[in-house]
Every structure is written in structure tokens, then in C-alpha cells.
Design an enzyme around this catalytic site. Structure first.
Site, short mmCIF file in Angstrom:
data_model
loop_
_atom_site.label_atom_id
_atom_site.label_comp_id
_atom_site.label_asym_id
_atom_site.label_seq_id
_atom_site.Cartn_x
_atom_site.Cartn_y
_atom_site.Cartn_z
N ASP A 63 -112.22 -19.79 89.32
CA ASP A 63 -112.66 -19.58 90.70
C ASP A 63 -113.79 -18.56 90.79
O ASP A 63 -114.85 -18.84 91.38
CB ASP A 63 -111.48 -19.12 91.56
CG ASP A 63 -110.43 -20.20 91.75
OD1 ASP A 63 -110.18 -20.95 90.79
OD2 ASP A 63 -109.85 -20.27 92.85
N ARG A 65 -104.23 -5.09 95.54
CA ARG A 65 -105.53 -5.40 96.14
C ARG A 65 -106.27 -4.17 96.67
O ARG A 65 -107.49 -4.07 96.53
CB ARG A 65 -105.38 -6.45 97.25
CG ARG A 65 -104.83 -7.79 96.76
CD ARG A 65 -105.58 -8.29 95.57
NE ARG A 65 -105.09 -9.58 95.09
CZ ARG A 65 -104.76 -9.85 93.84
NH1 ARG A 65 -104.83 -8.89 92.91
NH2 ARG A 65 -104.35 -11.04 93.47
N ASP A 102 -104.51 -12.38 100.53
CA ASP A 102 -105.42 -11.51 99.79
C ASP A 102 -106.76 -11.32 100.49
O ASP A 102 -107.38 -10.25 100.39
CB ASP A 102 -105.64 -12.06 98.37
CG ASP A 102 -104.51 -11.70 97.43
OD1 ASP A 102 -103.68 -10.84 97.81
OD2 ASP A 102 -104.44 -12.27 96.33
N SER A 133 -100.05 -21.33 90.09
CA SER A 133 -100.99 -20.23 89.88
C SER A 133 -100.21 -18.97 89.49
O SER A 133 -99.06 -18.78 89.88
CB SER A 133 -101.83 -19.97 91.13
OG SER A 133 -101.01 -19.51 92.19
#
Length: 387
Positions: free
Chosen positions: A12, A90, A119, A170
Site C-alpha cells: 500500500d 499511531r 487509523d 491483514s
């Protein structure tokens, strides 16, 4: 224009790097080492091959543990059964990304979060807090690609070959936990595969002998494991190893995303699960009951703030002051026996213990017994007056 991209080295963000280059950006790739299993030399090499003008890789593991995970654990955090392992990761990435953007005189920051998940919120609220002047680029909300296969085809068309396979799910990993989402995990009518885990053995496959572990706490934070003092990151890593081989820390959770959608995640958090169980058990003898009651009211509020990306908000910081204060009393040691996903307390001791065996024992009597009648009658006064 110059942009700093939160770069992982995967498909990605590799596609995003090339996409931004095609749009005319000078791309600086930033990758944070927060405990994921990754070949960072390969990550740097790949980013340069894709056209990054600069690649910055920083080891943030100790800062992550000391200034993010441990403060959060003082609040006994849990959001709908989820221990917030990705949520707390994050803010540290995004804050450092902004600092780099400012030092590099960049015009923008970019991330690879999708348009449906949490996110994007966590990254962007942090960007807005520390650098509201920077442009935010979220390619998954603006480009025409619909799938990871589209990204692979795009990179191949541009002359780059990135390894690609249709993933069954994922994975997001850091020092605190590993999460498994998407793909086959989304079918809530089926159990998760036991083969997915990276840190933890399924309980039925854990060692048959079990294992004892002793954790010492100072002001609410673990400072040693089995008598050995370690750094914050080392403590989590050590307990990941001990808890993981004993089947500790697997959770199957359906949670409510910030946008209201339900999402299933499978999480393994062996080390932090050990810390939280030990801490709560020690807290039980160190804190006044009313203080614990107030903490139990505030913990869900704190947890939701972290979940929704508000780590740097004034309300989270205000709550942190409360949890830091009450944690000052949580000192002592606790020994646990871990066995196939379960805990047994072997002993707990604290210089701040409020537990007095002599006072509470049914085998002893004294003036406190005589005081009970007056206490009970005062407690039931409203019933006496209602007659």
C-alpha cells in the site's frame, strides 16, 4: 512540493510513494520501528528504489513503551474488549512524522490508512494538533484504485515489482500486540485460524508445565521481571515471550469503530495482558475502594479517547493526571502462575497495602464488631423513617 510519507515498506505505502511521485511531490519516506518484525534495511532500499529522495528510519521502541504504553496502562485501558495496541501506536508515529516534516520544511504529510477505518482519524488528529498548516494527503480517499490487486498492477505498470499475494487477512504488529483483521477474519460465523499468531501459542498448544513469573511495580509501572530490572520496552518484550509460550493474551473482539461500523479483530497481547492482570491484582490491595470506583468510571472514557485518536487532547491529559496520581500508591510485587491462557496469583505484597488480615479475619473480634450495629442502622435510616 515536499511530503513526508508514513512508510511501512508494504504494498500500500509503496504504491502511495510512486503515486505521490507521479503527482510531482518530492517524497521523504519515514518508517518508525515500534517493535514490528521487519527488515528495515530492505524497507530503506525499497523506498529509495521507488523514488524517495530520503528515507528516515528511527527506533522508537523505548519511547513507545515509556511515554505511551505505560502511561496508558495506568488507566487499565480497554475499549469493548480491545486493549488498544494499534490505537496507541499511531500517535507516536504521526507526531514524529510531523516533527520530521517541520525540520525538512515539507508542505504536506501522507498516510496509507483506508477511508473506512480508525487509523485515518488517529493520524490526522495528531497532524492537526502539531502542524495544522501542513496539507494532509490520504490517497485511499482520492485515487481510483479499489483493491490491493489494483495497486500491484499500478506498480508493475510503472516498472516496479513488489511481492504480492492475496492475503487471507491483514496484520498490524508492534511491541505491544499483533492484530489480525479483514479477509477471512470478517466472517464472524467462523472461528479464527490457530495458525495466525506471531507472539502467542494457542492455549491448547502452550507448554504443559506452565510457568511462574514475578513482576515488581513502582508507581503503577512494572520495573522488573523475575527480579531483573529492565527498560520499559525490555519488560514488555520479556513478558511477550513468557506470556506467549503459555497461551496468554488472545482476544476475539467485535468492536464499534469511530464511524459506528462494527468490526472484528483478533488480537494477541501477551505481555501487556500479564502486566494488566498483575497490576489490577496489586491495585486491589493498594487503593481505597472509592478511588477504584472513580477510576472504573473514568477508564472507559479514557479508553475511548485513545481509541478515537485523541491521545493528545486536553481531556485525555487531564484524565492522565488522575491516573498518574492514584498509581503512586501501586508499589510492590506479585507472583503469578501462567497455565494455558490462565493466571493464578501465588502471592502479592506491597508497602502500601490496605489489606489487614488481623482486622478482616472472621477469627478475631473486637470493638469493630460492636460498631457494626450503629453503622447498619445509619445505613438503613431511610427504611426506618419510611414506616
Amino acid at each position: 512540493m515536499k511530503v513526508v510519507l508514513a512508510y511501512s515498506g508494504g504494498l500500500d505505502t509503496s504504491a502511495i510513494l510512486v503515486y505521490l511521485k507521479k503527482k510531482g511531490f518530492d517524497v521523504i519516506a519515514f518508517c518508525a520501528n515500534i517493535g514490528q518484525d521487519e527488515d528495515f534495511d530492505s524497507v530503506k532500499k525499497r523506498a529509495l528504489e521507488l523514488g524517495a529522495s530520503k528515507v528516515i528510519i528511527e527506533d522508537l521502541r523505548e519511547e513507545f513503551a515509556k511515554n505511551y504504553i505505560f502511561p496508558m496502562l495506568r488507566a487499565n485501558p480497554e475499549y469493548e474488549g480491545y486493549l488498544l495496541g494499534t490505537s496507541i501506536a499511531r500517535p507516536i508515529i504521526a507526531k514524529r512524522q510531523v516533527e520530521i516534516a517541520i525540520s525538512e520544511k515539507a508542505d504536506a504529510v501522507a498516510h496509507g490508512a483506508t477511508g473506512k477505518g480508525n487509523d485515518q482519524i488517529r493520524f490526522e488528529l495528531t497532524y492537526m494538533k502539531f502542524a495544522p498548516h501542513l496539507k494532509i494527503i490520504a490517497p485511499w480517499r482520492e485515487w481510483e484504485f479499489k483493491s490491493r490487486k489494483d495497486l500491484f498492477d499500478f506498480l508493475r505498470k510503472e516498472g516496479f515489482v513488489i511481492s504480492y499475494e492475496e492475503k487471507l487477512y491483514s496484520v498490524d504488529e508492534n511491541l505491544m500486540h499483533t492484530s489480525f483483521e479483514g479477509g477471512i477474519i470478517e466472517d464472524i460465523s467462523k472461528p479464527y485460524p490457530d495458525t495466525i499468531f506471531k507472539k502467542t501459542l494457542p492455549p491448547e498448544k502452550a507448554i504443559d508445565s506452565g510457568e511462574e513469573v514475578e513482576i515488581e511495580f513502582e508507581k503503577g509501572d512494572p520495573v522488573s521481571v523475575n527480579g531483573e530490572r529492565m527498560t520499559c520496552a525490555q519488560i514488555i518484550q520479556k513478558l511477550n515471550e513468557i506470556g506467549g509460550r503459555n497461551g496468554i493474551g488472545i482476544r476475539d473482539v467485535v468492536e464499534t469503530r469511530a464511524n459506528g461500523m462494527k468490526s472484528r479483530g483478533i488480537y494477541e497481547t501477551p505481555g501487556v495482558e500479564c502486566i494488566l492482570f498483575a497490576r489490577k491484582s496489586l491495585e486491589g490491595i493498594c487503593l481505597d475502594g472509592n478511588v477504584r470506583k472513580i477510576a472504573s468510571f473514568l477508564s472507559p472514557i479514557y479508553s475511548e479517547l485513545v481509541y478515537k485518536g485523541l491521545w493528545f487532547s486536553p481531556e485525555r491529559e487531564a484524565l492522565q493526571t488522575f491516573f498518574d496520581k492514584i498509581s503512586e500508591r501501586i508499589n510492590g510485587k506479585i507472583r503469578l502462575r501462567l497455565y494455558k491462557g490462565n493466571f493464578k496469583i501465588l502471592f502479592r505484597e506491597s508497602p502500601n497495602s490496605l489489606y489487614k488480615k488481623e482486622a478482616v479475619s472472621f477469627e478475631t473480634y473486637g470493638d469493630m464488631v460492636k460498631w457494626s450495629e450503629g453503622f447498619i442502622r445509619t445505613l438503613g435510616l431511610r427504611f426506618l423513617l419510611s414506616e
